[in-house]
Write a protein that holds these residues in place. Structure first.
Motif, PDB file in Angstrom:
ATOM      1  N   SER A 116       0.836  -1.208   0.000  1.00  0.00           N
ATOM      2  CA  SER A 116       0.000   0.000   0.000  1.00  0.00           C
ATOM      3  C   SER A 116       0.869   1.256   0.000  1.00  0.00           C
ATOM      4  O   SER A 116       0.549   2.252  -0.667  1.00  0.00           O
ATOM      5  CB  SER A 116      -0.912   0.001   1.230  1.00  0.00           C
ATOM      6  OG  SER A 116      -1.753  -1.133   1.240  1.00  0.00           O
ATOM      7  N   PHE A 117       1.975   1.204   0.723  1.00  0.00           N
ATOM      8  CA  PHE A 117       2.896   2.336   0.775  1.00  0.00           C
ATOM      9  C   PHE A 117       3.460   2.648  -0.608  1.00  0.00           C
ATOM     10  O   PHE A 117       3.509   3.816  -1.029  1.00  0.00           O
ATOM     11  CB  PHE A 117       4.023   2.018   1.760  1.00  0.00           C
ATOM     12  CG  PHE A 117       5.242   2.877   1.607  1.00  0.00           C
ATOM     13  CD1 PHE A 117       5.229   4.209   1.963  1.00  0.00           C
ATOM     14  CD2 PHE A 117       6.412   2.346   1.099  1.00  0.00           C
ATOM     15  CE1 PHE A 117       6.357   5.002   1.817  1.00  0.00           C
ATOM     16  CE2 PHE A 117       7.543   3.115   0.952  1.00  0.00           C
ATOM     17  CZ  PHE A 117       7.508   4.455   1.315  1.00  0.00           C
ATOM     18  N   VAL A 118       3.874   1.638  -1.339  1.00  0.00           N
ATOM     19  CA  VAL A 118       4.427   1.845  -2.676  1.00  0.00           C
ATOM     20  C   VAL A 118       3.360   2.435  -3.602  1.00  0.00           C
ATOM     21  O   VAL A 118       3.633   3.333  -4.400  1.00  0.00           O
ATOM     22  CB  VAL A 118       4.996   0.532  -3.238  1.00  0.00           C
ATOM     23  CG1 VAL A 118       5.437   0.705  -4.687  1.00  0.00           C
ATOM     24  CG2 VAL A 118       6.176   0.062  -2.389  1.00  0.00           C
ATOM     25  N   ARG A 119       2.141   1.933  -3.499  1.00  0.00           N
ATOM     26  CA  ARG A 119       1.054   2.486  -4.327  1.00  0.00           C
ATOM     27  C   ARG A 119       0.812   3.960  -3.994  1.00  0.00           C
ATOM     28  O   ARG A 119       0.591   4.778  -4.894  1.00  0.00           O
ATOM     29  CB  ARG A 119      -0.225   1.677  -4.120  1.00  0.00           C
ATOM     30  CG  ARG A 119      -0.221   0.308  -4.794  1.00  0.00           C
ATOM     31  CD  ARG A 119      -1.632  -0.255  -4.873  1.00  0.00           C
ATOM     32  NE  ARG A 119      -2.196  -0.446  -3.549  1.00  0.00           N
ATOM     33  CZ  ARG A 119      -2.092  -1.572  -2.838  1.00  0.00           C
ATOM     34  NH1 ARG A 119      -1.415  -2.594  -3.342  1.00  0.00           N
ATOM     35  NH2 ARG A 119      -2.634  -1.683  -1.641  1.00  0.00           N
ATOM     36  N   LYS A 171      12.293  -9.074   7.675  1.00  0.00           N
ATOM     37  CA  LYS A 171      13.215  -8.837   6.564  1.00  0.00           C
ATOM     38  C   LYS A 171      12.386  -8.477   5.334  1.00  0.00           C
ATOM     39  O   LYS A 171      11.858  -9.343   4.631  1.00  0.00           O
ATOM     40  CB  LYS A 171      14.053 -10.083   6.308  1.00  0.00           C
ATOM     41  CG  LYS A 171      14.964 -10.424   7.483  1.00  0.00           C
ATOM     42  CD  LYS A 171      15.856 -11.627   7.187  1.00  0.00           C
ATOM     43  CE  LYS A 171      16.785 -11.899   8.361  1.00  0.00           C
ATOM     44  NZ  LYS A 171      17.687 -13.048   8.102  1.00  0.00           N
ATOM     45  N   LEU A 172      12.276  -7.184   5.104  1.00  0.00           N
ATOM     46  CA  LEU A 172      11.369  -6.667   4.080  1.00  0.00           C
ATOM     47  C   LEU A 172      12.102  -5.972   2.937  1.00  0.00           C
ATOM     48  O   LEU A 172      11.455  -5.463   2.027  1.00  0.00           O
ATOM     49  CB  LEU A 172      10.379  -5.685   4.718  1.00  0.00           C
ATOM     50  CG  LEU A 172       9.575  -6.227   5.906  1.00  0.00           C
ATOM     51  CD1 LEU A 172       8.817  -5.098   6.581  1.00  0.00           C
ATOM     52  CD2 LEU A 172       8.618  -7.321   5.463  1.00  0.00           C
ATOM     53  N   SER A 173      13.427  -5.943   2.978  1.00  0.00           N
ATOM     54  CA  SER A 173      14.181  -5.185   1.970  1.00  0.00           C
ATOM     55  C   SER A 173      13.959  -5.739   0.569  1.00  0.00           C
ATOM     56  O   SER A 173      13.742  -4.986  -0.386  1.00  0.00           O
ATOM     57  CB  SER A 173      15.672  -5.193   2.318  1.00  0.00           C
ATOM     58  OG  SER A 173      15.890  -4.586   3.560  1.00  0.00           O
ATOM     59  N   LYS A 174      14.026  -7.059   0.420  1.00  0.00           N
ATOM     60  CA  LYS A 174      13.887  -7.655  -0.906  1.00  0.00           C
ATOM     61  C   LYS A 174      12.512  -7.376  -1.494  1.00  0.00           C
ATOM     62  O   LYS A 174      12.377  -7.039  -2.679  1.00  0.00           O
ATOM     63  CB  LYS A 174      14.141  -9.154  -0.829  1.00  0.00           C
ATOM     64  CG  LYS A 174      15.588  -9.519  -0.529  1.00  0.00           C
ATOM     65  CD  LYS A 174      15.797 -11.026  -0.557  1.00  0.00           C
ATOM     66  CE  LYS A 174      17.266 -11.376  -0.306  1.00  0.00           C
ATOM     67  NZ  LYS A 174      17.485 -12.845  -0.311  1.00  0.00           N
ATOM     68  N   LEU A 175      11.480  -7.522  -0.662  1.00  0.00           N
ATOM     69  CA  LEU A 175      10.127  -7.233  -1.147  1.00  0.00           C
ATOM     70  C   LEU A 175      10.008  -5.777  -1.563  1.00  0.00           C
ATOM     71  O   LEU A 175       9.434  -5.467  -2.622  1.00  0.00           O
ATOM     72  CB  LEU A 175       9.113  -7.552  -0.051  1.00  0.00           C
ATOM     73  CG  LEU A 175       7.667  -7.132  -0.346  1.00  0.00           C
ATOM     74  CD1 LEU A 175       7.104  -7.931  -1.521  1.00  0.00           C
ATOM     75  CD2 LEU A 175       6.792  -7.306   0.888  1.00  0.00           C
ATOM     76  N   LEU A 177      12.343  -3.741  -2.633  1.00  0.00           N
ATOM     77  CA  LEU A 177      13.069  -3.511  -3.884  1.00  0.00           C
ATOM     78  C   LEU A 177      12.297  -4.065  -5.076  1.00  0.00           C
ATOM     79  O   LEU A 177      12.265  -3.448  -6.145  1.00  0.00           O
ATOM     80  CB  LEU A 177      14.454  -4.135  -3.806  1.00  0.00           C
ATOM     81  CG  LEU A 177      15.458  -3.423  -2.884  1.00  0.00           C
ATOM     82  CD1 LEU A 177      16.737  -4.227  -2.771  1.00  0.00           C
ATOM     83  CD2 LEU A 177      15.760  -2.031  -3.402  1.00  0.00           C
ATOM     84  N   VAL A 178      11.687  -5.231  -4.894  1.00  0.00           N
ATOM     85  CA  VAL A 178      10.899  -5.814  -5.990  1.00  0.00           C
ATOM     86  C   VAL A 178       9.724  -4.905  -6.339  1.00  0.00           C
ATOM     87  O   VAL A 178       9.403  -4.692  -7.519  1.00  0.00           O
ATOM     88  CB  VAL A 178      10.410  -7.226  -5.600  1.00  0.00           C
ATOM     89  CG1 VAL A 178       9.378  -7.727  -6.599  1.00  0.00           C
ATOM     90  CG2 VAL A 178      11.581  -8.194  -5.533  1.00  0.00           C
ATOM     91  N   VAL A 197      22.023   4.418  -5.821  1.00  0.00           N
ATOM     92  CA  VAL A 197      23.218   4.095  -6.603  1.00  0.00           C
ATOM     93  C   VAL A 197      23.614   2.648  -6.393  1.00  0.00           C
ATOM     94  O   VAL A 197      23.985   1.938  -7.329  1.00  0.00           O
ATOM     95  CB  VAL A 197      24.368   5.047  -6.217  1.00  0.00           C
ATOM     96  CG1 VAL A 197      25.666   4.616  -6.883  1.00  0.00           C
ATOM     97  CG2 VAL A 197      24.029   6.470  -6.612  1.00  0.00           C
ATOM     98  N   SER A 198      23.523   2.185  -5.131  1.00  0.00           N
ATOM     99  CA  SER A 198      23.931   0.816  -4.818  1.00  0.00           C
ATOM    100  C   SER A 198      23.049  -0.214  -5.502  1.00  0.00           C
ATOM    101  O   SER A 198      23.542  -1.223  -6.011  1.00  0.00           O
ATOM    102  CB  SER A 198      23.903   0.611  -3.299  1.00  0.00           C
ATOM    103  OG  SER A 198      24.198  -0.721  -2.955  1.00  0.00           O
ATOM    104  N   HIS A 199      21.739   0.022  -5.527  1.00  0.00           N
ATOM    105  CA  HIS A 199      20.809  -0.991  -6.036  1.00  0.00           C
ATOM    106  C   HIS A 199      20.369  -0.749  -7.474  1.00  0.00           C
ATOM    107  O   HIS A 199      19.971  -1.700  -8.155  1.00  0.00           O
ATOM    108  CB  HIS A 199      19.571  -1.054  -5.135  1.00  0.00           C
ATOM    109  CG  HIS A 199      19.850  -1.559  -3.754  1.00  0.00           C
ATOM    110  ND1 HIS A 199      20.041  -2.886  -3.469  1.00  0.00           N
ATOM    111  CD2 HIS A 199      19.999  -0.900  -2.575  1.00  0.00           C
ATOM    112  CE1 HIS A 199      20.272  -3.048  -2.173  1.00  0.00           C
ATOM    113  NE2 HIS A 199      20.248  -1.847  -1.607  1.00  0.00           N
ATOM    114  N   PHE A 200      20.407   0.508  -7.938  1.00  0.00           N
ATOM    115  CA  PHE A 200      19.922   0.804  -9.281  1.00  0.00           C
ATOM    116  C   PHE A 200      20.982   1.479 -10.148  1.00  0.00           C
ATOM    117  O   PHE A 200      20.669   1.956 -11.235  1.00  0.00           O
ATOM    118  CB  PHE A 200      18.678   1.703  -9.213  1.00  0.00           C
ATOM    119  CG  PHE A 200      17.530   1.091  -8.470  1.00  0.00           C
ATOM    120  CD1 PHE A 200      16.677   0.198  -9.092  1.00  0.00           C
ATOM    121  CD2 PHE A 200      17.317   1.381  -7.134  1.00  0.00           C
ATOM    122  CE1 PHE A 200      15.618  -0.370  -8.401  1.00  0.00           C
ATOM    123  CE2 PHE A 200      16.272   0.817  -6.430  1.00  0.00           C
ATOM    124  CZ  PHE A 200      15.415  -0.065  -7.063  1.00  0.00           C
ATOM    125  N   GLY A 201      22.227   1.540  -9.643  1.00  0.00           N
ATOM    126  CA  GLY A 201      23.286   2.173 -10.427  1.00  0.00           C
ATOM    127  C   GLY A 201      23.534   1.479 -11.745  1.00  0.00           C
ATOM    128  O   GLY A 201      23.929   2.109 -12.732  1.00  0.00           O
TER     129      GLY A 201
END
Length: 764
Positions: A300-303, A341-345, A347-348, A423-427
């Protein structure tokens, strides 16, 4: 008498004068009326105040009377409760007496032989409950009263005490009819208490303490799963209210609103996780539900970020997306100690949005780069960038320097929006887009050079550059600007963003980042090579096809001679002498335009020399003349061609720029020529390679020394005097090239440093 009458006419009539007494009476009457009116108004005001005070006193007395009535009613209710209780005792005594009389009656009629049906006997023998039944009824009545008064805590304590006293109420095994009836009544009250607790917990305005008490009560009643569901729903509702209050202000701060929004969402997730552990414990079932709920809230936050962000092609959207990634990932790291552990979700979910924003921003940047006519003089660039590009303004149109500054400003504006975690994840998605933008910029600069470009179908490049570079200095300024951006300015801007290591960066990520940077720089070099090769190609073609007669490079210059070796002048052919002069001219201009960029100067001179030999090697018309059997070939022509190749290699070695590629191409041309002439039976005996090398070196000295010894401005029919051949942008460049010392400005090498190339005899 007549005079007196005229005087009377001039005076006012006595009758028109108002007496003073009348004036006083009039004013006195008006004053009295005003005073009387004021007194009346004061009296009315006094009456209104008295009425108001009377009404207030009346209402106060009515309030006191009602309070007394309420107190009396409370006393009456207490008396009524006592009366009901006494009546209940009387009923109990009556029932006890009746039971005693029935027992006596049963004993007296014990000898009666007429049996009564079992149900009727039981009903007659046990018409009223015993003392245990009394307790049960009293307990149920007490619970009913507590539930009616919404005293849920006391009702819960009573139910728990009853379960401790009668364990069979918890069990699910078989029991008597009496116990089953009481158990069903007990469970019915328990369900009623559960409903009340759920109702309290689900109230929108319930306080945190009341919510915890209600949830604890549900847990004690054995309704943990439903209590946890209510708890998550309550947390979601509280978060939704906070978000609804915040969303209207998103338009006020479009770049930074994701920071506040992420703080609201992730702080609520953290609080909910912590409170869940305190209330429900570390049950894995509840932990899994917390994870599922947190994942749903993050979706919901991303939306919300997408729906409330600025238009994706704006720089504000890029900044908002970067802040969203930076803050939300930091919050995810803070949640990991709590088992989330929510980082991967995250980023997806964010990757499609980030890529969309990056793509649209670079499309906008591409259009802005091509729209070079609209240059903003107020661009904020570092002094180093401005000074590096302004050095080329002397030798070219100012639009060229403006275009370079605008290109760097657009890139800097994009890079400044990126945060370390972006930069780290989308560079890996940013670097290719920068190289693509630089490649399009090179295409635009190619349009400014003379000659057709490789791709004339690109409509977006047409009319891109509002000037054309005609002179050597202007063309070299274009190359210098592009090289400075590619080799210095653009990498320094990118490395400044890529170099800081985030605290959570893994070592493997850093290695991948360094590898990506190296590959990115190779892509920049490839794009610049397109511009450089286009310049060299059009420069060489202009050099070749603009000459006529013996100075034009074609097969005819190798067909002359009468077969006598003594008649052969040991100098390269006129086109290659002209090439030597042209390279010296360009080196002189490059020394001024590309001052301090010796690397680029040597690269350009080497590539120009390679381009001449590549054209000669691939020109089918040139070799077709030699292969035509109707064309007479002579030994001197082959020797001249081989000497020209050695001379070209020695130019490269003498100038000090890379000569390996020149050496390879010259060797291939020499081998091709020997095969072609041998097939025609001409290449019988050739001098050794050392002779050609020394002759080529001597030719360079002759051309340089001969020019300085010439006192006339005439051109020999067989030789080219260098200072007459070279057009110059400055007044003293010709004289500087006509001396031996001028060779130091052309190449940082001397004749003593020359080494002979190892040519191989292709004929064995």
């Amino acid at each position: 008498m007549m005079e007196s009458s005229e005087e009377d006419d001039d005076l006012p009539s006595i009758e028109s004068i108002t007496p003073q007494s009348k004036i006083d009476s009039v004013h006195q009457s008006h004053t009295e009326k005003g005073i009387r009116k004021l007194c009346c108004e004061l009296l009315d005001l006094k009456d209104a105040v008295e009425n108001l005070c009377g009404n207030r006193r009346t209402k106060y007395l009515a309030f006191l009377r009602m309070s007394e009535e309420v107190v009396e009613m409370e006393h009456e209710l207490i008396e009524l409760r006592k009366h009901i209780s006494s009546q209940g005792i009387i009923v109990q005594d009556l029932m006890t007496g009746v039971c005693r009389e029935l027992e006596e009656w049963n004993r007296e009629n014990a000898d009666n032989n007429d049996p009564v049906p079992n149900a009727e006997v039981d009903e007659v023998q046990n018409p009223l409950p015993n003392e245990m039944d009394n307790h049960k009824k009293t307990f149920l009545e007490k619970v009913d009263i507590l539930l009616a008064e919404h005293k849920v805590e006391e009702a819960l304590e009573a139910l728990e005490a009853e379960e401790r006293n009668y364990p069979e109420l918890k069990g699910s095994g078989d029991s008597s009819t009496e116990v089953s009836s009481y158990k069903s009544s007990f469970l019915e009250r328990k369900a009623m208490l559960e409903d009340q607790l759920s109702e309290i917990a689900e109230q929108p305005a319930v306080s945190a303490n009341e919510l915890k008490k209600a949830l604890s009560g549900l847990i004690k009643l054995g309704k943990g799963p439903s209590a946890h569901q209510i708890f998550l729903k309550s947390s979601g509702n509280h978060l939704l209210k906070k978000i609804e209050v915040f969303l209207p202000s998103c338009s006020v701060c479009p770049k930074t609103f994701p920071a506040t929004l992420s703080r609201l969402v992730f702080s609520m997730i953290s609080l909910t996780t912590r409170e869940s552990g305190l209330i429900f414990g570390d049950n894995p079932v509840y932990t899994n539900r917390i994870v599922q709920w947190a994942e749903w809230e993050i979706e919901s936050f991303v939306r919300l970020v997408k729906d409330n962000a600025p238009a994706s092609e704006t720089i504000s959207a890029l900044r908002a997306a970067s802040i969203c990634v930076q803050n939300s990932l930091n919050y995810c790291l803070m949640l990991e100690p709590q088992g989330l552990k929510l980082s991967k979700l995250l980023l997806v979910l964010l990757r499609p949005y980030i890529e969309e924003v990056l793509e649209l921003n670079f499309r906008r940047a591409r259009k802005a780069v091509f729209d070079l006519m609209e240059f903003d003089e107020n661009l904020h660039l570092s002094a180093h960038i401005v000074s590096s590009l302004s050095a080329f303004a002397t030798y070219s149109d100012s639009v060229l320097v403006d275009s370079g500054m605008k290109f760097l400003y657009i890139i800097a504006d994009i890079l400044e929006q990126l945060t370390p975690l972006v930069v780290s994840h989308f560079g890996g998605n940013v670097l290719p887009r920068i190289s693509q933008l630089f490649d399009k910029y090179m295409d635009a600069l190619i349009r400014a050079l003379p000659g057709p470009s490789d791709d004339d179908s690109l409509t977006e490049l047409k009319e891109t550059i509002p000037f054309r570079a005609e002179t050597d200095s202007e063309q070299l300024a274009i190359l210098g600007t592009a090289f400075t951006i590619m080799d210095e300015l653009l990498p320094s801007m990118v490395v400044k963003i890529w170099s800081p290591k985030s605290e959570n960066q893994e070592p493997d990520e850093n290695i991948v980042s360094n590898a990506s940077l190296k590959d990115w720089r190779r892509q920049l070099q490839y794009s610049f090579d397109k511009l450089r090769d286009h310049f060299c190609r059009q420069y060489v073609l202009s050099f070749i096809y603009s000459r006529e007669g013996k100075t034009r490079l074609n097969a005819q210059i190798y067909l002359g001679g009468d077969g006598e070796d003594s008649q052969w002048d040991t100098l390269p052919s006129l086109p290659f002498q002209a090439l030597f002069a042209k390279l010296q001219q360009l080196a002189t201009v490059a020394g001024d335009v590309l001052l301090g960029k010796e690397k680029l100067q040597k690269i350009l001179l080497a590539r120009l020399t390679e381009t001449v030999l590549m054209w000669l090697n691939d020109e089918q018309e040139f070799w077709g003349v030699f292969e035509d059997k109707a064309t007479p070939l002579q030994q001197l022509g082959l020797q001249q061609l081989i000497l020209d190749m050695h001379f070209t290699v020695e130019i490269a070695r003498f100038a000090g720029y890379p000569s390996r590629n020149v050496h390879q191409i010259a060797s291939a041309i020499t081998a091709h020529a020997i095969r072609t002439f041998s097939a025609r039976g001409v290449a019988s005996a050739l001098p050794v390679d050392e002779w050609f090398v020394e002759t080529a070196k001597s030719a360079i000295n002759k051309l340089l020394m001969g020019a300085s010894g010439s006192d006339t401005s005439e051109m020999d029919d067989e030789h080219i005097i260098l200072h007459d051949e070279i057009p110059s942008d400055s007044d003293d460049s010709a004289s500087s090239l006509s001396s031996v010392e001028s060779t130091e400005s052309f190449a940082s090498a001397s004749m003593g440093e020359l080494e002979s190339p190892n040519f191989t005899d292709q004929e064995g």
